[in-house]
Enzyme design. Structure first.
Site, PDB file in Angstrom:
ATOM      1  N   HIS A  23       0.862  -1.201   0.000  1.00  0.00           N
ATOM      2  CA  HIS A  23       0.000   0.000   0.000  1.00  0.00           C
ATOM      3  C   HIS A  23       0.888   1.238   0.000  1.00  0.00           C
ATOM      4  O   HIS A  23       0.745   2.104   0.863  1.00  0.00           O
ATOM      5  CB  HIS A  23      -0.925   0.044   1.226  1.00  0.00           C
ATOM      6  CG  HIS A  23      -2.078  -0.915   1.171  1.00  0.00           C
ATOM      7  ND1 HIS A  23      -2.809  -1.262   2.287  1.00  0.00           N
ATOM      8  CD2 HIS A  23      -2.638  -1.584   0.140  1.00  0.00           C
ATOM      9  CE1 HIS A  23      -3.756  -2.113   1.951  1.00  0.00           C
ATOM     10  NE2 HIS A  23      -3.686  -2.323   0.647  1.00  0.00           N
ATOM     11  N   HIS A  79     -11.911  -9.438  -5.828  1.00  0.00           N
ATOM     12  CA  HIS A  79     -11.567  -8.100  -5.319  1.00  0.00           C
ATOM     13  C   HIS A  79     -10.749  -7.381  -6.384  1.00  0.00           C
ATOM     14  O   HIS A  79      -9.871  -7.982  -7.002  1.00  0.00           O
ATOM     15  CB  HIS A  79     -10.759  -8.307  -4.026  1.00  0.00           C
ATOM     16  CG  HIS A  79     -10.235  -7.077  -3.370  1.00  0.00           C
ATOM     17  ND1 HIS A  79     -10.865  -5.854  -3.400  1.00  0.00           N
ATOM     18  CD2 HIS A  79      -9.123  -6.901  -2.597  1.00  0.00           C
ATOM     19  CE1 HIS A  79     -10.162  -4.980  -2.700  1.00  0.00           C
ATOM     20  NE2 HIS A  79      -9.097  -5.587  -2.212  1.00  0.00           N
ATOM     21  N   GLU A  81      -8.626  -4.771  -6.120  1.00  0.00           N
ATOM     22  CA  GLU A  81      -7.362  -4.092  -5.804  1.00  0.00           C
ATOM     23  C   GLU A  81      -6.222  -4.724  -6.622  1.00  0.00           C
ATOM     24  O   GLU A  81      -6.250  -5.917  -6.947  1.00  0.00           O
ATOM     25  CB  GLU A  81      -7.072  -4.167  -4.296  1.00  0.00           C
ATOM     26  CG  GLU A  81      -6.071  -3.110  -3.858  1.00  0.00           C
ATOM     27  CD  GLU A  81      -6.008  -2.890  -2.340  1.00  0.00           C
ATOM     28  OE1 GLU A  81      -6.688  -3.603  -1.591  1.00  0.00           O
ATOM     29  OE2 GLU A  81      -5.261  -1.983  -1.933  1.00  0.00           O
ATOM     30  N   ASP A  83      -3.276  -5.753  -6.284  1.00  0.00           N
ATOM     31  CA  ASP A  83      -2.469  -6.916  -5.893  1.00  0.00           C
ATOM     32  C   ASP A  83      -3.144  -8.238  -6.276  1.00  0.00           C
ATOM     33  O   ASP A  83      -2.489  -9.279  -6.283  1.00  0.00           O
ATOM     34  CB  ASP A  83      -2.123  -6.892  -4.396  1.00  0.00           C
ATOM     35  CG  ASP A  83      -3.316  -6.647  -3.498  1.00  0.00           C
ATOM     36  OD1 ASP A  83      -4.270  -5.997  -3.944  1.00  0.00           O
ATOM     37  OD2 ASP A  83      -3.286  -7.093  -2.345  1.00  0.00           O
ATOM     38  N   HIS A 145     -12.106  -5.683   2.535  1.00  0.00           N
ATOM     39  CA  HIS A 145     -12.008  -4.348   3.099  1.00  0.00           C
ATOM     40  C   HIS A 145     -12.310  -3.236   2.076  1.00  0.00           C
ATOM     41  O   HIS A 145     -12.133  -2.054   2.383  1.00  0.00           O
ATOM     42  CB  HIS A 145     -10.586  -4.130   3.661  1.00  0.00           C
ATOM     43  CG  HIS A 145      -9.521  -4.119   2.579  1.00  0.00           C
ATOM     44  ND1 HIS A 145      -8.595  -3.127   2.485  1.00  0.00           N
ATOM     45  CD2 HIS A 145      -9.273  -4.941   1.529  1.00  0.00           C
ATOM     46  CE1 HIS A 145      -7.786  -3.344   1.460  1.00  0.00           C
ATOM     47  NE2 HIS A 145      -8.176  -4.440   0.871  1.00  0.00           N
ATOM     48  N   ASP A 164      -8.856 -11.141   0.746  1.00  0.00           N
ATOM     49  CA  ASP A 164      -7.993 -10.529   1.767  1.00  0.00           C
ATOM     50  C   ASP A 164      -8.272 -11.055   3.180  1.00  0.00           C
ATOM     51  O   ASP A 164      -7.368 -11.092   4.026  1.00  0.00           O
ATOM     52  CB  ASP A 164      -8.175  -9.007   1.769  1.00  0.00           C
ATOM     53  CG  ASP A 164      -7.401  -8.325   0.648  1.00  0.00           C
ATOM     54  OD1 ASP A 164      -6.322  -8.822   0.280  1.00  0.00           O
ATOM     55  OD2 ASP A 164      -7.882  -7.300   0.138  1.00  0.00           O
ATOM     56  N   TYR A 192      -1.859  -7.844  10.427  1.00  0.00           N
ATOM     57  CA  TYR A 192      -2.724  -7.639   9.245  1.00  0.00           C
ATOM     58  C   TYR A 192      -4.115  -7.193   9.693  1.00  0.00           C
ATOM     59  O   TYR A 192      -4.670  -6.223   9.172  1.00  0.00           O
ATOM     60  CB  TYR A 192      -2.776  -8.982   8.520  1.00  0.00           C
ATOM     61  CG  TYR A 192      -3.475  -9.060   7.194  1.00  0.00           C
ATOM     62  CD1 TYR A 192      -2.743  -9.006   6.007  1.00  0.00           C
ATOM     63  CD2 TYR A 192      -4.838  -9.276   7.105  1.00  0.00           C
ATOM     64  CE1 TYR A 192      -3.363  -9.144   4.787  1.00  0.00           C
ATOM     65  CE2 TYR A 192      -5.464  -9.413   5.881  1.00  0.00           C
ATOM     66  CZ  TYR A 192      -4.726  -9.346   4.722  1.00  0.00           C
ATOM     67  OH  TYR A 192      -5.347  -9.488   3.511  1.00  0.00           O
ATOM     68  N   HIS A 225      -3.522 -13.792   0.457  1.00  0.00           N
ATOM     69  CA  HIS A 225      -2.163 -13.496   0.922  1.00  0.00           C
ATOM     70  C   HIS A 225      -1.780 -14.533   1.974  1.00  0.00           C
ATOM     71  O   HIS A 225      -2.571 -14.839   2.877  1.00  0.00           O
ATOM     72  CB  HIS A 225      -2.086 -12.118   1.608  1.00  0.00           C
ATOM     73  CG  HIS A 225      -2.393 -10.957   0.715  1.00  0.00           C
ATOM     74  ND1 HIS A 225      -1.579 -10.566  -0.323  1.00  0.00           N
ATOM     75  CD2 HIS A 225      -3.421 -10.080   0.716  1.00  0.00           C
ATOM     76  CE1 HIS A 225      -2.094  -9.503  -0.912  1.00  0.00           C
ATOM     77  NE2 HIS A 225      -3.223  -9.195  -0.306  1.00  0.00           N
TER      78      HIS A 225
HETATM   79 FE1  FEO Z   1      -7.287  -5.453  -0.816  1.00  0.00          FE
HETATM   80 FE2  FEO Z   1      -4.848  -7.773  -0.984  1.00  0.00          FE
HETATM   81  O1  FEO Z   1      -5.914  -6.368  -1.601  1.00  0.00           O
END
Ligand code: FEO
Length: 395
Positions: A23, A79, A81, A83, A145, A164, A192, A225
């Site tokens: 991030h 998701h 995002e 990543d 999130h 996530d 996390y 992750h």
């Molecule tokens: Fe919200 Fe691992 O991206």
């Protein structure tokens, strides 16, 4: 290298050993991370999520070693995002018409990121996708999130692909929780949660309760992750319920910055006073200019109360605390007490300003704080110890 999880499911993600910041500069990842992508081969072939953009070509090239891309029937984007969606452009360049399943918000976010009119199929909670012997069930998880976040559950294999949620920034060659040091694993899962999920704790509880009502058997929880929860997979769900419920331990954390050590001496004397008042309390002290911010935030997450200290400089407090408090404000910690302290030479506004910030952060500020003129002498240090005792008594 791809790794088989079950007869039908293979991990095809990327372990990023050298990632140290995530991030932007917002989250430290001393142990690296991974971007987990999963390939399901039932009668239909499904890819769940991809990897971070810098690895897009590597991802697609390794995926080609595992499967002819034309065999992929569906892509699930849990998701948007970057990543997890970062390799979609590279992948969909090769198989442009493949349906991309995501939430309505997911489609908006993916369009906003990549400006492509892919073959989006939007889904909502309870929608299913028949893939042969098994089905995929979609569960929206808004604000866990991001607004678009979604989980996908696979029947038959009983796998929850949670994106996530339940993840950790933890690079490892071991796939499963029973193959690694659980102390390290829980430290990363806690960091996390504390740094990413704390603001959404009420939603975490609600979502977990909603999923438990479905009574779905869960053999694996596969986050996007870190490691996969295989041994007693619901242990992390139970842990999330505890963390989401205004978690605290019997800990007080003192965080300060200092110019000539006067405020440091105050911090140590206050800590001694706390210990004198109650030896059962864990007291930890951190200099905010020297510590990793995310580690300090994890300690705040675990605390029932905090003290923040700074000398007054240029009519304010030191900037390392400003950055930290801004992060803390966004995390919306609940049911924690706080106070401020610091040395000063003339104007001395820092303590009052810190208390105001603590108030804005949602802490219960217990008093006006404690100030010391110039460098504390023995008498002043005694007063700091007394202040520490008083602080404990006020909790
Ligand atoms: Fe919200 Fe691992 O991206």
């Amino acid at each position: 290298m791809a790794k088989k999880l079950t007869d039908k499911v293979t991990w095809v993600g990327k372990v990023d050993w050298e990632l140290k910041k995530f991030h932007g500069e917002e989250y430290s990842t001393q142990k690296g991370s991974s971007y987990n992508s999963y390939l399901i081969r039932d009668k239909k072939t499904v890819l769940i999520d991809t990897v971070w953009q810098p690895f897009d070509k590597e991802f697609v090239s390794r995926l080609k070693q595992e499967i002819d891309l034309k065999e992929i029937d569906y892509i699930i984007a849990n998701h948007g995002e970057i990543d997890h969606s970062g390799a979609l452009t590279e992948l969909l360049r090769e198989i442009p018409n493949t349906p991309v399943y995501c939430t309505v918000k997911g489609a908006q976010i993916l369009k906003g990121h990549y400006h492509e009119d892919w073959n989006f199929v939007t889904v909502k909670t309870g929608d299913t996708l028949d893939i042969g012997e098994n089905k995929l069930i979609f569960i929206e998880a808004p604000m866990l999130h991001w607004p678009d976040s979604m989980f996908t559950y696979m029947t038959g294999e009983n796998i929850l692909f949670s994106n996530d949620a339940f993840g950790q920034h933890f690079a490892t060659e071991s796939l499963y929780n029973d193959k690694i040091d659980n102390g390290e694993l829980y430290a990363e899962a806690l960091k996390y949660y504390a740094n990413i999920l704390t603001p959404f704790s009420a939603l975490v509880i609600k979502k977990i309760q909603e999923i438990l009502k479905f009574n779905l058997p869960v053999d694996l929880i596969c986050p996007s992750h870190g490691i996969i929860w295989k041994d007693n997979p619901l242990q992390i769900v139970e842990q999330y319920m505890k963390w989401a419920d205004a978690y605290q331990e019997n800990q007080i954390t003192i965080i300060y910055d200092t110019m000539w050590n006067a405020t440091r001496k105050m911090a140590e004397a206050i800590a001694a006073g706390i210990r004198e008042a109650d030896k059962s309390i864990t007291v930890k002290i951190f200099n905010s200019s020297k510590e990793d911010k995310n580690d300090v935030i994890t300690e705040i997450f675990c605390s029932k109360a905090i003290l923040i200290g700074s000398p007054t400089v240029n009519n304010g407090y030191l900037h390392s605390l400003g950055g930290l408090l801004e992060m803390v404000k966004g995390l919306k910690f609940k049911k924690k007490s706080a106070a401020a302290f610091g040395s000063y030479g003339w104007s001395g506004e820092a303590v009052k300003q810190l208390n105001e910030e603590l108030n804005k952060c949602g802490f219960q500020v217990i008093d006006e704080g404690h100030r010391a003129l110039w460098v504390p002498d023995e008498e002043e240090l005694t007063q700091c110890r007394e202040y520490g005792k008083k602080f404990v008594e006020s909790l």
